[in-house]
Motif scaffolding. Structure first.
Motif, mmCIF file in Angstrom:
data_model
loop_
_atom_site.group_PDB
_atom_site.id
_atom_site.type_symbol
_atom_site.label_atom_id
_atom_site.label_comp_id
_atom_site.label_asym_id
_atom_site.label_seq_id
_atom_site.Cartn_x
_atom_site.Cartn_y
_atom_site.Cartn_z
ATOM 1 N N SER A 76 0.809 -1.222 0.000
ATOM 2 C CA SER A 76 0.000 0.000 0.000
ATOM 3 C C SER A 76 0.843 1.273 0.000
ATOM 4 N N LEU A 77 2.144 1.156 0.220
ATOM 5 C CA LEU A 77 3.003 2.341 0.235
ATOM 6 C C LEU A 77 3.627 2.660 -1.115
ATOM 7 N N CYS A 78 3.494 1.774 -2.077
ATOM 8 C CA CYS A 78 4.069 1.998 -3.405
ATOM 9 C C CYS A 78 3.165 2.932 -4.214
ATOM 10 N N LYS A 136 -4.680 5.306 8.274
ATOM 11 C CA LYS A 136 -5.515 6.510 8.329
ATOM 12 C C LYS A 136 -5.252 7.483 7.190
ATOM 13 N N LYS A 137 -3.995 7.667 6.825
ATOM 14 C CA LYS A 137 -3.651 8.642 5.788
ATOM 15 C C LYS A 137 -3.337 7.997 4.439
ATOM 16 N N ASN A 138 -3.531 6.704 4.339
ATOM 17 C CA ASN A 138 -3.202 5.978 3.112
ATOM 18 C C ASN A 138 -4.457 5.269 2.625
ATOM 19 N N MET A 139 -5.006 5.740 1.529
ATOM 20 C CA MET A 139 -6.243 5.171 1.008
ATOM 21 C C MET A 139 -6.013 4.008 0.051
ATOM 22 N N THR A 140 -4.813 3.468 0.015
ATOM 23 C CA THR A 140 -4.549 2.283 -0.787
ATOM 24 C C THR A 140 -4.790 1.059 0.086
ATOM 25 N N TYR A 141 -5.718 0.229 -0.334
ATOM 26 C CA TYR A 141 -6.031 -1.006 0.374
ATOM 27 C C TYR A 141 -5.211 -2.143 -0.239
ATOM 28 N N THR A 142 -5.083 -3.222 0.501
ATOM 29 C CA THR A 142 -4.491 -4.437 -0.037
ATOM 30 C C THR A 142 -5.589 -5.486 -0.099
ATOM 31 N N ILE A 143 -5.851 -5.969 -1.298
ATOM 32 C CA ILE A 143 -6.866 -6.992 -1.538
ATOM 33 C C ILE A 143 -6.151 -8.332 -1.668
ATOM 34 N N SER A 144 -6.555 -9.297 -0.847
ATOM 35 C CA SER A 144 -6.018 -10.661 -0.956
ATOM 36 C C SER A 144 -7.051 -11.484 -1.704
ATOM 37 N N LEU A 145 -6.636 -12.055 -2.817
ATOM 38 C CA LEU A 145 -7.540 -12.736 -3.732
ATOM 39 C C LEU A 145 -7.081 -14.165 -3.964
#
Length: 165
Positions: A76-78, A136-145
């Motif tokens: 999510s930080l990339c 809180k300040k990072n709107m990138t989620y990690t989806i595990s599929l």
């Protein structure tokens, strides 16, 4: 070709893919970053020191697969959405791919989403196993599929619709 359409070549992908032996050990990060730009959040995110850069902030990240445990903190930080975690040991038939997601609505565990290739081609509709917030300040989620083993190295995006297709 990456420079023309943004899609890496098979040769590009091979360069950043762990060995079959490493895949057999469990989850591992794959950094599909191919452009030398000033960026290093992945290096700072990796508490184990598995992702490094050769002194120049413009260098491409390098992964030491012996140090990576596939935690996914770097996903999510990339800012380029170029980091994924693949777990080929998830089950005999299915692998787990963790990928970045920046759209709304955010799918939830148990829902189905359309898995897409790097070129946006539909690969099939599969179940979301887990959703992790970037903070809180990072709107990138990690989806595990959970996806069939044969497509795990192709799935790099998802399309979510409320009806699961």
């Amino acid at each position: 070709m990456l420079i023309n359409d943004g899609i890496p070549t098979k040769e590009d992908i091979v360069k950043v893919t762990p060995s079959d032996e490493r895949f057999a050990e469990g989850p591992v990060v794959i950094v599909e970053c191919f452009q030398e730009i000033p960026c290093d959040p992945c290096v700072k995110a990796c508490k184990r020191g598995a992702i490094t850069m050769s002194g120049d902030i413009n260098a491409l990240p390098v992964v030491d697969y012996t140090l990576c445990n596939g935690c996914g903190n770097c996903i999510s930080l990339c800012p380029g959405l170029a980091i994924f975690v693949v777990d080929k040991t998830y089950s005999d038939d299915f692998a787990l791919v963790k990928l970045p997601y920046e759209y709304v609505p955010v799918p939830q565990a148990g829902q189905r989403v359309m898995a897409l290739s790097r070129a946006g081609e539909e690969l099939g509709c599969y179940e979301v196993v887990r959703v992790t917030t970037g903070g809180k300040k990072n709107m990138t989620y990690t989806i595990s599929l959970a996806v069939p083993q044969e497509v795990v190295m192709e799935v790099r995006e998802v399309r979510y619709t409320r009806n699961g297709s």
